[in-house]
Structure formats: C-alpha cells, structure tokens
Design an enzyme around this catalytic site. Structure first.
Site, PDB file in Angstrom:
ATOM      1  N   TYR A 174       0.829  -1.213   0.000  1.00 40.36           N
ATOM      2  CA  TYR A 174       0.000   0.000   0.000  1.00 40.36           C
ATOM      3  C   TYR A 174       0.863   1.262   0.000  1.00 40.36           C
ATOM      4  O   TYR A 174       0.595   2.213  -0.750  1.00 40.36           O
ATOM      5  CB  TYR A 174      -0.926  -0.010   1.217  1.00 40.36           C
ATOM      6  CG  TYR A 174      -1.966   1.072   1.214  1.00 40.36           C
ATOM      7  CD1 TYR A 174      -3.033   1.046   0.314  1.00 40.36           C
ATOM      8  CD2 TYR A 174      -1.917   2.120   2.131  1.00 40.36           C
ATOM      9  CE1 TYR A 174      -4.008   2.032   0.316  1.00 40.36           C
ATOM     10  CE2 TYR A 174      -2.877   3.106   2.149  1.00 40.36           C
ATOM     11  CZ  TYR A 174      -3.932   3.061   1.246  1.00 40.36           C
ATOM     12  OH  TYR A 174      -4.881   4.043   1.259  1.00 40.36           O
ATOM     13  N   GLY A 175       1.896   1.275   0.842  1.00 39.56           N
ATOM     14  CA  GLY A 175       2.778   2.434   0.907  1.00 39.56           C
ATOM     15  C   GLY A 175       3.438   2.747  -0.423  1.00 39.56           C
ATOM     16  O   GLY A 175       3.366   3.880  -0.913  1.00 39.56           O
TER      17      GLY A 175
END
Length: 267
Positions: A174-175
């Site tokens: 996600y990051g």
C-alpha cells in the site's frame, strides 16, 4: 433540496462533467455526491454490481444528475469502453477524479495489529494492489487525457495517501502504491502543462472511516477516524473555476482552509 446552496458562483458546477472512479462507497461516493450537489453531472465509475446500482438510484431519486459507469481500472479494455461512453454520452470531460483503490486488508486482514514484513507478502497480493492503486491511475488518466487535449482543457485530481503511510512498518504494498501515485501525479502535471490541463493531488489527512479498515480493527486506532465528507469542500474547489491554472499541488483536506490562505485563493 437537491442542490447545495452557494453564495459563490465560482463553485457552482452546473455544466461541468466529471468522472469519479471508485465512487460506489467511501471517499469516492462522498466526493461524487458533493460534486453532484454543487450542480455537476457525475459518472460514478466502479466495478459493476448492486452496490453501484443502488447508489446511483439513490442519487437520481434526489434529482441529481448521476450516472453509473461500470469500470475496472486494471483493464485497458474497460477503460477504453468508459472513454467511449463519455465521448458518446457527454461529448466532453471536464474533470477526472482518480480515486479507485484497495487497501492493506487485501494482503493482510490484521495489518493494523499484526504488521506483516514485505517478504511475507505474496507476489499476487502485491501485483493486485499495485495494479489497482497505481497502474489504475495511469491507465485511466492515459485513457481520458487525449479527450481533454482535443477539447483544449481538463482537470485531473488524483487522491493520495499520507506520506507517513508510505513509510509505515508492514504497509507493503500500500505504501509504495501511494509513493508511486504521487510521483506519477507530479510528472503528469509537467507533461500536461503545455496543453492547459492541470493535475493536482488531494488526500484526507488522516485515517478515514472507509471499508479499507476492517470494522473489528477500527477501535485499535487511537485518533478519531475522519469522515469521508472531509473531502467535499476541497474537491468542489478543485473541480471549479476557482482552481483554474493551479497544478502540481498536493492538498490535505484537513488543512484546506490554511492552504487556500497560503495560496491566496480566498477572496
């Protein structure tokens, strides 16, 4: 009353046609509804299904100019079909809001309390999230940009995540998808300057009460969750004539009033 009253004609979006991806729930739905109530014509783009159909029906029953647009942002064919629909139905697109995305729960359902190191993430889980959150932004923007270039104007608004999240333990992939989307946005803004098309970024500014956070984990978050509606005022501004000429800006919804004063856009 179906339309939001506004004393500022610059934020009246009548005649403005907008596509919002990931608009069947959460932040996307809140933004789409806010834009509709400001007078815009909005296509809620999302994977087809009952959830999308029900929201479009609800909005239409309130007298709002809402359309359902089935779209899988991971598919070039689906994007091409959406572009063709916009050209055939509207003949133009004033604003594209790239919002569709999936969260960490798709690779680790307990990511809030049991962070998983990157080397335990499955390749399929990594690819699926990147394909949706990053490649999806690229494919949708790539699909609609030629229409904007041809018509001589357009605005693209990419929804971002907090930079802290891009460095948070256990937040692969996600990051990285957020970091990639931010870089993509800055480069898009530069590539499109010669065509008079603007590209800006908008993010809530904190953990937001959406389906990306499982219900049983929400109580683990110490600070109160933001409501998706925090995005409404800034998205209306970015879609309106008040943002004309503004590009490559990264705006946090929680700090929108301060940003406007700093940027000198307040009358």
């Amino acid at each position: 009353m179906t339309k939001t009253n506004t004393s500022n004609p610059d934020t009246d979006l009548s005649g403005i046609h907008i596509v919002v991806t990931g608009a069947s729930s959460g932040i996307g739905l809140a933004m789409a509804e806010g834009l509709l109530r400001a007078g815009a014509t909005v296509a809620l783009a999302s994977r087809p299904g009952v959830k999308l159909d029900n929201q479009v029906k609800r909005l239409k029953s309130s007298g709002l100019n809402a359309y359902g647009l089935p779209l899988d942002v991971r598919s070039e064919t689906s994007v091409a079909d959406s572009v063709e629909w916009v050209q055939r139905t509207w003949g133009k697109l004033d604003v594209l809001v790239n919002n569709a995305g999936i969260g960490m729960r798709t690779v680790n359902k307990r990511f809030m309390v049991e962070p998983q190191p990157f080397f335990q993430v499955t390749p399929d889980g990594f690819r699926n999230l990147i394909d949706t959150n990053l490649t999806g932004y690229f494919l949708v923007a790539r699909g609609f940009t030629p229409l904007m270039i041809k018509q001589g104007h357009g605005k693209i608004i990419n929804i971002m995540i907090n930079r802290e999240t891009t460095m948070c333990k256990g937040f692969i992939p996600y990051g990285p998808s957020g970091s990639g989307a931010e870089s993509l946005s800055y480069i898009m803004a530069e590539d499109l300057r010669p065509y008079g098309i603007t590209v800006n970024m908008l993010l809530p500014g904190g953990a937001t009460d959406t389906g990306m956070i499982p219900e049983d984990l929400k109580r683990q978050i110490k600070s109160p969750l933001l409501r998706p509606r925090v995005m409404v005022e800034p998205i209306i501004f970015l879609a309106s004539s008040m943002s004309d000429g503004i590009t490559a800006e990264r705006i946090t919804a929680l700090e929108f009033s301060k940003w406007r004063i700093k940027y000198n856009t307040v009358d």
